[in-house]
Design a protein around this motif. Structure first.
Motif, short mmCIF file in Angstrom:
data_model
loop_
_atom_site.label_atom_id
_atom_site.label_comp_id
_atom_site.label_asym_id
_atom_site.label_seq_id
_atom_site.Cartn_x
_atom_site.Cartn_y
_atom_site.Cartn_z
N VAL A 128 -2.64 0.94 4.16
CA VAL A 128 -3.43 0.40 5.27
C VAL A 128 -4.59 -0.37 4.66
CG1 VAL A 128 -4.71 0.93 7.36
CG2 VAL A 128 -2.79 2.39 6.68
N CYS A 129 -4.61 -1.69 4.92
CA CYS A 129 -5.57 -2.57 4.24
C CYS A 129 -6.45 -3.32 5.24
CB CYS A 129 -4.83 -3.60 3.37
SG CYS A 129 -3.70 -2.88 2.17
N ASP A 130 -7.54 -3.83 4.72
CA ASP A 130 -8.36 -4.77 5.49
C ASP A 130 -7.53 -6.04 5.72
OD1 ASP A 130 -11.36 -5.59 6.27
OD2 ASP A 130 -10.35 -7.29 5.31
N PRO A 131 -7.50 -6.58 6.94
CA PRO A 131 -6.61 -7.71 7.22
C PRO A 131 -7.02 -9.00 6.52
CG PRO A 131 -8.01 -7.25 9.12
CD PRO A 131 -8.23 -6.13 8.16
N VAL A 132 -8.27 -9.11 6.06
CA VAL A 132 -8.72 -10.34 5.41
C VAL A 132 -8.70 -10.20 3.89
CG1 VAL A 132 -10.63 -11.97 5.17
CG2 VAL A 132 -10.17 -10.92 7.40
N SER A 133 -9.39 -9.18 3.37
CA SER A 133 -9.48 -9.03 1.92
C SER A 133 -8.29 -8.31 1.32
CB SER A 133 -10.76 -8.25 1.58
OG SER A 133 -10.67 -6.91 2.06
N LEU A 134 -7.51 -7.62 2.18
CA LEU A 134 -6.37 -6.80 1.74
C LEU A 134 -6.79 -5.71 0.77
CD1 LEU A 134 -3.39 -9.32 1.38
CD2 LEU A 134 -3.95 -7.79 3.25
N GLN A 135 -8.03 -5.24 0.91
CA GLN A 135 -8.46 -4.08 0.14
C GLN A 135 -8.02 -2.80 0.85
OE1 GLN A 135 -12.71 -4.63 -0.35
NE2 GLN A 135 -12.41 -5.50 -2.40
N LEU A 136 -7.65 -1.83 0.06
CA LEU A 136 -7.06 -0.61 0.57
C LEU A 136 -8.08 0.20 1.36
CD1 LEU A 136 -4.22 0.53 0.26
CD2 LEU A 136 -5.04 1.94 -1.64
N ARG A 137 -7.66 0.65 2.58
CA ARG A 137 -8.47 1.58 3.37
C ARG A 137 -7.87 3.00 3.31
NH1 ARG A 137 -9.22 -1.71 9.09
NH2 ARG A 137 -10.65 -3.34 8.35
N TYR A 138 -6.56 3.08 3.57
CA TYR A 138 -5.86 4.35 3.52
C TYR A 138 -4.51 4.13 2.83
CZ TYR A 138 -9.21 5.61 7.19
OH TYR A 138 -10.35 5.82 7.90
N PHE A 139 -3.93 5.22 2.36
CA PHE A 139 -2.61 5.15 1.73
C PHE A 139 -1.91 6.48 1.93
CE2 PHE A 139 -5.95 6.17 -1.26
CZ PHE A 139 -5.52 7.36 -1.83
N SER A 140 -0.59 6.46 2.00
CA SER A 140 0.14 7.72 2.13
C SER A 140 0.06 8.49 0.82
CB SER A 140 1.59 7.45 2.53
OG SER A 140 2.25 6.68 1.56
N ARG A 141 -0.02 9.79 0.95
CA ARG A 141 -0.24 10.64 -0.21
C ARG A 141 0.91 10.56 -1.22
NH1 ARG A 141 -2.39 16.38 1.47
NH2 ARG A 141 -4.04 14.98 2.21
N ASN A 142 2.07 10.09 -0.80
CA ASN A 142 3.24 10.04 -1.69
C ASN A 142 3.41 8.69 -2.38
OD1 ASN A 142 3.95 8.50 0.50
ND2 ASN A 142 6.04 9.28 0.65
N PHE A 143 2.45 7.77 -2.20
CA PHE A 143 2.65 6.41 -2.72
C PHE A 143 2.89 6.41 -4.22
CE2 PHE A 143 1.32 2.39 -4.53
CZ PHE A 143 1.96 1.47 -3.73
N ALA A 144 2.02 7.06 -4.98
CA ALA A 144 2.14 7.03 -6.45
C ALA A 144 3.45 7.65 -6.91
CB ALA A 144 0.95 7.75 -7.07
N GLU A 145 3.82 8.79 -6.29
CA GLU A 145 5.06 9.46 -6.71
C GLU A 145 6.29 8.64 -6.34
OE1 GLU A 145 7.50 13.64 -5.85
OE2 GLU A 145 5.51 13.31 -4.98
N LEU A 146 6.30 8.08 -5.14
CA LEU A 146 7.48 7.34 -4.68
C LEU A 146 7.68 6.05 -5.47
CD1 LEU A 146 9.69 7.39 -2.38
CD2 LEU A 146 8.19 5.83 -1.14
N THR A 147 6.57 5.39 -5.84
CA THR A 147 6.67 4.09 -6.50
C THR A 147 6.46 4.17 -8.01
OG1 THR A 147 4.31 3.62 -6.20
CG2 THR A 147 5.81 2.98 -4.41
N SER A 148 6.18 5.38 -8.51
CA SER A 148 5.89 5.57 -9.95
C SER A 148 4.65 4.78 -10.38
CB SER A 148 7.10 5.15 -10.82
OG SER A 148 8.23 5.92 -10.50
N TYR A 149 3.68 4.67 -9.47
CA TYR A 149 2.44 3.95 -9.78
C TYR A 149 1.66 4.72 -10.85
CZ TYR A 149 -2.13 1.75 -9.18
OH TYR A 149 -3.31 1.11 -9.39
N PRO A 150 1.29 4.06 -11.96
CA PRO A 150 0.68 4.80 -13.07
C PRO A 150 -0.82 5.05 -12.89
CG PRO A 150 0.96 2.50 -13.67
CD PRO A 150 1.58 2.65 -12.31
N GLY A 151 -1.46 4.33 -11.98
CA GLY A 151 -2.91 4.45 -11.88
C GLY A 151 -3.34 5.45 -10.83
N LYS A 152 -4.63 5.41 -10.54
CA LYS A 152 -5.21 6.30 -9.55
C LYS A 152 -5.40 5.54 -8.25
CE LYS A 152 -9.18 9.32 -8.69
NZ LYS A 152 -10.48 9.82 -9.20
#
Length: 851
Positions: free
Chosen positions: A32-56
């Motif tokens: 869930v992002c800001d519609p203009v800057s596309l900066q993150l507001r919220y994210f599902s708790r499984n994002f990193a695990e599902l996508t193998s995202y290495p960061g925080k």
């Protein structure tokens, strides 16, 4: 359970914020992002695990860091291509910058946020192109259904073929908010809900609103654990609105509802007809099932087109019912005159009006006068019902099937339970009342429609019922419900009566004087035409006698000409359109003879005249022919008449009338009624033109009819030759179809049923076929020879051992190669036609008979 507890549970259920659950389904991830800057507001708790995202993960991250600039560019373009402000952009098979994993990604803007959903790409052969191609094929089949019943059945079958769920239902909302299953297609072992009702509380108001906002809702596993959004909301924060999110978590009550039905996965497709939620395509599966985004998009398109077809077929059915009602009303109201008050004219017809809708009584309130079919329908009851109708449905038709239970202040007598009120004017107390008596009837429910209350975390809420077995309610104290067809008939009745009321209201002395003037004109016209007909009959008789060689010849020829005259006269008084050539020939044939066949020549393209133009031109041609017979070229044997016409696309019909060889033509001293009739009919009624030239050598005329009154007779490709008469009848036979392509199997089944088959069973492979043959003895089998990686020879061998006839079907152009002992079996090439299958079935049945 106390009434207060039930009311609290219902209020809590209807107030559940299912559009802001704060969680998603676990098979995907959400940003869930800001519609203009596309900066993150919220994210599902499984994002990193599902996508193998290495960061925080943390608010403030840029979506471009998570997805890549190219992915965002493609998603924005996809959003723009939808043409809708809140349209979702979908890009399948995107790879994330840090991973080799690919995802189907969707992005849409809603409620001040940009929502990005990710689902792992699947390799089930359901690519976007293939899914859309299948949708196109299915939509083409929907157009074959022309009435609601067949459309619903076909929609369920096609949706099942497209999506592969164990059970697909067409679920329609009724006027009281309950739902009813009007069509169903299901796999073996699934319970049938066909014809069952579901109470309104099964789908509360906020859920129905979401079905309108988001037409697709998929639940891959009813036992899932919701994945919450991070970070948690702080006091005063607005929750994230997930109304349009495909991954939105659903109410736990609904998941329990599905589990109680024995369902693990579901898919719902909204059917929105003319802006309202008409119903759903409800799909159920016994095992977990994930439908990829490309197929969900195709299902949504299928639902849109299916809803359009529903609107079309229901409109067509309503028009048919209104037309039939109008015809019945016209017949019923025949004899009503402007001279008698409407109340007087209708009083004796009220029982017949009630019968139109299957009612037991009727009453009319007109200008303060109350007229009823029985004393048990008092004026006081009518006035109370009218007040209730005006309050609940202003200026609309209102109805109830249980007056006493719903409106305790209205006491109905004589066992009356249901009422329908039809307002006849916007301002006056004018209305037609139709009544039905209490009539016991059964309603089939999917489980008892009672409500169960549970307390969860201190909150009183409704608990879904645990049984969906057939529960038959014996309804007492209510009338038979008012059906959709009843309401269509009521609307047609309202239209007719409102016209009658308006006519009576506006009938002033001036109107009556105008009506009298019109009647005089009609009488003058009829008198003129009768004189013309009598003159024409006299002329025909004289000319026939002059050329007849015997009395018998005279009698035969005169009889034929008088019959032709009668035919032409009927056409000139007709009320329907028709062929221009036929119209002119009907008059011209009266003036030809075997001795002078070219006395009247006609030439021009075959055109079709509208109702109005046909009637006018029939009158004009008849008048012109009659005048020519009395004064012009057709008054003597040597005279000739030529009628030619052509179609000018910019002008319309241009018809030339030319007489030669008759008496010298003299201009008339005054304009007669016939000339005025011709000019007025052409110029006033059709907005055309009539030009008559009294040339001494013979009358010439030109008539112009605007193009809007004309159509060319269809001259396209000649109709294709129909299939030859089937060589075999399948009346009452049971048939096994083994076919691995679902759409081809459906087409084959339809063909077999058209040939009379009673029981057609479809299987997709040899294993299913052999299992079915354990307790099924078909009269005939249709076997697709090539079934993917196997053939149907094992099934054929079993059938041959039982001396059960069968035929092979194949899509290959070369010869199939079955074992030598199948060489006598008929083979049909795809696509299968009724003629080819009938011929080959006859051969197969005959072969078994010979053995």
């Amino acid at each position: 359970m106390s009434d207060n507890a039930l009311k609290a549970a219902i209020a809590n259920c209807e107030g559940e914020p299912i559009h802001t659950p704060g969680a998603i389904l676990p098979h995907g991830a959400l940003l869930v992002c800001d519609p203009v800057s596309l900066q993150l507001r919220y994210f599902s708790r499984n994002f990193a695990e599902l996508t193998s995202y290495p960061g925080k993960m943390f608010p403030g991250l840029s979506a471009s860091d998570l997805l890549g600039q190219k992915a965002l560019h493609d998603l924005r373009n996809a959003m723009a291509a939808t043409g809708a402000r809140s349209g979702a952009g979908i890009v399948p098979g995107l790879r994330l910058p840090w991973s080799d994993l690919s995802f189907d990604i969707m992005m849409h803007r809603h409620a001040g946020a940009m929502l990005i959903e990710l689902e792992p790409s699947t390799d089930e052969g359901q690519s976007a192109d293939r899914a859309l191609d299948m949708t196109r094929q299915l939509i083409g089949r929907l157009a074959r259904a022309t009435e609601p019943r067949s459309l619903f059945d076909m929609g369920a079958r096609l949706a099942q073929a497209m999506l592969g769920f164990d059970r697909v239902m067409i679920y329609r909302f009724q006027h009281d908010g309950a739902g009813k299953v009007v069509a169903e297609d299901r796999m073996s072992g699934m319970d049938s809900f066909m014809g069952h009702h579901f109470p309104p509380g099964d789908i509360p108001p906020q859920a129905r609103a979401l079905y309108v906002a988001n037409p697709i809702r998929a639940i891959p596993n009813a036992s899932y654990q919701p994945v919450p959004l991070d970070p948690p909301l702080l006091p005063g924060d607005e929750p994230v609105d997930l109304s349009h999110a495909q991954l939105r978590s659903v109410s736990p009550v609904h998941c329990e509802y599905l589990r109680n039905m024995g369902i693990s996965a579901s898919l719902s497709i909204s059917l929105i007809v003319e802006g309202r939620l008409w119903g759903l395509i409800a799909c159920h599966h016994r095992a977990p099932r994930t439908v990829p985004p490309s197929l969900r998009v195709s299902a949504e398109l299928f639902g849109h087109y299916f809803a359009l077809q529903i609107a079309t077929t229901e409109h067509r059915e309503a028009m048919r019912i209104r037309g039939e009602t109008r015809r019945q009303l016209d017949h019923l109201m025949a004899g009503i005159t402007d001279h008698a008050p409407l109340v007087t004219s209708l009083s004796g017809r009220l029982p017949s009006l009630a019968a139109l809708l299957g009612c037991h009584g009727a009453a009319l309130l007109r200008s303060g006068t109350w007229t009823a079919t029985t004393d048990q329908l008092p004026r006081e009851t009518g006035l109370r019902l009218l007040g209730l109708a005006r309050s609940a449905a202003p200026k609309q038709i209102w109805h109830s099937q249980e007056i006493a239970a719903e409106h305790r202040d209205i006491v109905a007598k004589d066992g009356i339970a249901g009422a329908l009120v039809i307002p006849l004017s916007d301002s006056d107390d004018d209305a037609l009342f139709l009544f039905r008596r209490s009539e016991a009837h059964d309603v089939d429910w999917a489980g008892a429609p009672s409500k169960m209350v549970a307390e969860i975390s201190g909150r009183v809420t409704l608990s879904p019922r645990r049984s969906f077995s057939l529960w038959r309610e014996k309804v007492l104290g209510r009338s038979v419900p008012w059906s959709e067809d009843d309401l269509v008939i009521a609307e047609a009745l309202r239209s007719w009566l409102r016209d009658a009321v308006l006519t009576e209201t506006e009938a002033t002395s001036r109107d009556r004087e105008e009506a009298s003037r019109r009647r005089s004109l009609i009488n003058e016209e009829l008198n003129h035409r009768i004189k013309n007909v009598m003159s024409l009959v006299k002329s025909i008789a004289l000319q026939t006698g002059a050329s007849a060689g015997s009395v018998s010849e005279y009698s035969r020829v005169l009889e034929g000409r008088l019959q032709a005259l009668a035919c032409a006269h009927d056409r000139s008084l007709g009320e329907s359109g028709g062929s221009l050539s036929d119209l002119i020939e009907a008059e011209a044939v009266l003036h030809r003879s075997e001795a002078v066949p070219d006395r009247v020549l006609v030439a021009g393209p075959d055109l079709y005249l509208s109702d109005k133009a046909y009637g006018v031109l029939a009158l004009v041609i008849h008048e012109m022919m009659t005048n020519s017979m009395k004064y012009g070229a057709l008054s003597i044997p040597e005279g000739r008449l030529t009628i030619q016409w052509a179609l000018d696309p910019g002008i319309g019909l241009m018809m030339d009338w030319r007489e030669r060889g008759g008496p010298e033509v003299l201009p008339p001293r005054r304009t007669g009624f016939g000339s005025r009739l011709i000019r007025n009919s052409m110029e006033y009624d059709l907005k055309g033109h009539a030009e008559i030239d009294f040339d001494p050598l013979g009358l010439t005329s030109r008539f112009v009819i605007p193009a809007r009154h004309l159509t060319l007779q269809e001259e396209s490709t000649p109709p294709s030759s129909p299939d030859p008469e089937p060589a075999a009848s399948l009346h009452g036979l049971s048939i096994l179809v083994v076919e691995d392509q679902s759409l081809i199997a459906l087409d084959t089944e339809e063909t077999l049923r058209q040939l009379g088959a009673r029981d057609v069973r479809l299987v997709s492979n040899g294993v299913e076929a052999l299992a079915l043959l354990g307790d099924f003895r078909p009269d005939l089998s249709v076997l697709d020879f090539n079934l993917g990686e196997e053939t149907s020879e094992a099934v054929a061998a079993t059938l041959m051992s039982r001396q059960s006839p069968f035929i092979f079907v194949t899509g290959y152009s070369d010869q199939i190669s079955p074992s030598p002992h199948f060489s006598h079996v008929p083979v049909i090439r795809k696509p299968v036609s009724s003629a080819s299958i009938a011929v080959n079935i006859a051969a197969a049945l005959a072969a078994v008979g010979d053995r």
